[in-house]
Design an enzyme around this catalytic site. Sequence first.
Site, PDB file in Angstrom:
ATOM      1  CG  HIS A  84      -2.144  -0.864   0.995  1.00 46.17           C
ATOM      2  ND1 HIS A  84      -2.124  -2.196   1.300  1.00 46.17           N
ATOM      3  CD2 HIS A  84      -3.370  -0.607   0.503  1.00 46.17           C
ATOM      4  CE1 HIS A  84      -3.304  -2.721   0.994  1.00 46.17           C
ATOM      5  NE2 HIS A  84      -4.076  -1.780   0.511  1.00 46.17           N
ATOM      6  N   GLY A  85       2.028   1.208   0.507  1.00 50.47           N
ATOM      7  CA  GLY A  85       2.816   2.435   0.505  1.00 50.47           C
ATOM      8  C   GLY A  85       4.183   2.230   1.126  1.00 50.47           C
TER       9      GLY A  85
END
Lengths: 386, 473
Positions: free
Chosen positions: B325-326
């Site tokens: 996700h990041g």
Amino acid sequence: MPSSTSNFKRRLRLPRLFFRKPSQFESVHGGPPLEYERPIPRLAWRGITVVVVLIVIAGTCAWEFYCRSIGYGPTLNDNEDLWTMTRRRVKPESVVIIGDSRAWFDLDLDELQKGLGKRPVQLAMGGGCAYPVLADLANDENFHGTIVCSVVPRLFVAPPGTPPMERGEKAVRRSHTQTPAQRASQYLAMPLEEHVAFLKQEELTLDDLLKRLPIPNRPYAQVPPRLPPYFGTLDPERRSRMIEECARPGSELQRRIQQIWLPLFTPPPPPTYIPREDFGKKMGAAIEARFHDVAAAVQKLRARGGKIVFVRFPHSGELKKLEDRETPRAGIWDRLIKETGAPGIYYEDYPELSGFNCPEWSHLSAGDSVEFSKRLVPHLRRALQL
Amino acid sequence: MLFNSLTFVVFFAVVLTAYWSMRSWNARKNLLVIASYVFYGAWNPPFAALLFSTTAMDFWLGKRIAKAKERHSRRVWLVGSVCMNLSMLGFFKYGNFLLQNFQWLLARIGIIYQPPHLDILLPVGISFYTFHSLSYTLDIYRGVLQPTKSLRDFVLAVSFFPQLVAGPIVRAGDFLPQLVRPPGLRAGQFLWGLLLMTLGLFEKIVLADTMLSGSADRIFGYAGPLAALDSWLGVMAFAGQIFFDFAGYSTCAIGAALCLGFHLKDNFRFPYAAIGFSDFWRRWHISLSTFLRDYLYIPLGGNQVRPVRAATNLVIVMFLGGLWHGAAWTFVVWGLLHGSYLVVERVIRVFFENKEWASNLTTRLLAGFATYVAVCVAWVFFRASDFTNAARMLRGMFGGHAHGDAILTTREMLQIALVTAGMILVHWSLRDSNIETAVTRLPRWVVTAAWALMACAIILTQGNSNAFIYFQF
């Protein structure tokens, strides 16, 4: 292939992809057979669609008529994409207007073109701080033109993270990162905004309508300050003009806007979680840093042959009293002129510039802006040694 | 190009008209490839070349894997594909993150190293299209998919514009078969697709952006101590915002694909009615969770190993899911929290699954409530800009600030409460069903009114083209 809703459970089954040999069909066509098909609700879709389209058209027209009936008219929205479009017009030797909404409303591009020999590019923005745009122009190696910078002290020294700074930073960032899709959306939106009154991004959106609901708040709730309602139009060059209803003496709209400026220009109390003294020091440091940064940007610009003039535009009534009290001339204006060594035009120093009355205390009417610009030109020429 | 932009409205109308007026299936597929690259290039044209190059590489590697006779050489080609895709992802997404952590590690042993800051622009949707493409070589390696002979078809499978930049993660094995013959439109399919697009845009523009995002941003951006009520409401606002934002995008994608005759699977199935965390992950971002399950969890041994190993595998999978996700440790903590939730749930199941009271309504409702609360706690790490911010939020939520600031207005509190209550009600009432069944059961006038209301609300919000949250992933 299943087709009715009675056996959609079968259709929702995940394809059995795992650990099985491909069939002959797969070998030929390059994949397992389609096992999934979305169910489609069985309804009279055509009839429903016709009714929905009719309701939406009727609702939209009714909303448009209502908005026009209460005084709204079609005009462009001032957003980052329109700003970027205008920013692209800046040529190496352009005259560029930057700063806040006073430069936006009070300067007439035709008069400035007549007087300065070049059509200025309007990059000022409502409620915006001039610094991010000044820094952007100073960093633009191609630019060595002239900047006319409006100064409203509270906005000019707004520290990083505050709405005036963010406004300017967002616009500058967009001008560097605008995608072809965003550019296309702006071109598509402009004809619509020029003909549809309810397309007001900062006033007639659902969000803004909800904010107007008269619901009492808890004592310490942080209620964002109200912004003034629609009182100006914007053309594709970003020249803003006050609408007649606002300029009409004693109009309800004028009174409403006047009462909005006062809380908007009153410094907010420091946050509860920072001691007052620390906050004061922090703000002081931020203002000092701004002076330093502005001086550096001006020096950079001048080193390339560029010019800049700071202008304090007319303001009136209670708002003038408030500004003179909170941000006196000796505090920020004089310091700015001293630190940068740039010429400054403070409207009160010249009788021909100081006789104007701002209908809603902050901006000139459309008619007065033309006359003011005409009278300002000789001062600009002198200050810029043109 | 964003779904909630005027450019997309015009683009989609042009593509639809051209697509359905063409008779040749090949011409239609060519049109979709061009449209998909225009859709992607409208964000940043040079990155369309990157998309094409990774796709073409995987196409070629897929062929090599299929042709290789020995297990060893098949594996070598697969490793090549995995490395190529992950290194691309690693460079663009994790380059600076890795450098910063390397710098931190060196500093711990007394070496001062100042790495250059790589000014890397993250190609939008890279995490999604990398997985679209990777699924192809992985499935060929596993022997469940034959390589397609057409580069054009594979390019379209990876870049099909409705799902290109923010999912769902459509596997090549699910999409390529749909390119074999021209799709037929079943009765109502096109208009149902349009309704789904309206619903998706309504979720994004009205519910996520208008009703919830402002409050969530204000709470997570507040630098002082917050009252418990405001902290919880801020987290609930974000829980709703991220659902409506992402589910809205997926619904738009499904609707747009339906209008073109393609079928994409659900990416969300009413996740806030989940009872337990394994149930949550069967309902939230299904295309990612099944991707991780099939290509990571099962190859690691899945459930067919000892309980401790299975639990470790779960945590590893969720750790990588968080990182997907990041590039920040807050995302990793979010993933690890979910991993630990799943492990705890497994332990609880061992002890209580067969108890009679475990399946009664009250227990199920309480378990559902506990799941929602735990998911909200995890969202704190997902949304917070750093651990200081996350810690401040958690302290606020659990009464750590006795005199915290109450900053939300009554209107904001009402908006969060009403939207969250409505969302949870809908999720619980449809948790064992689906939207198609629900719509079929509704009276015609209700469907008409709801559709018209959503369309009017979208027009009223005037869509300010806020990017979808998942674009950044």
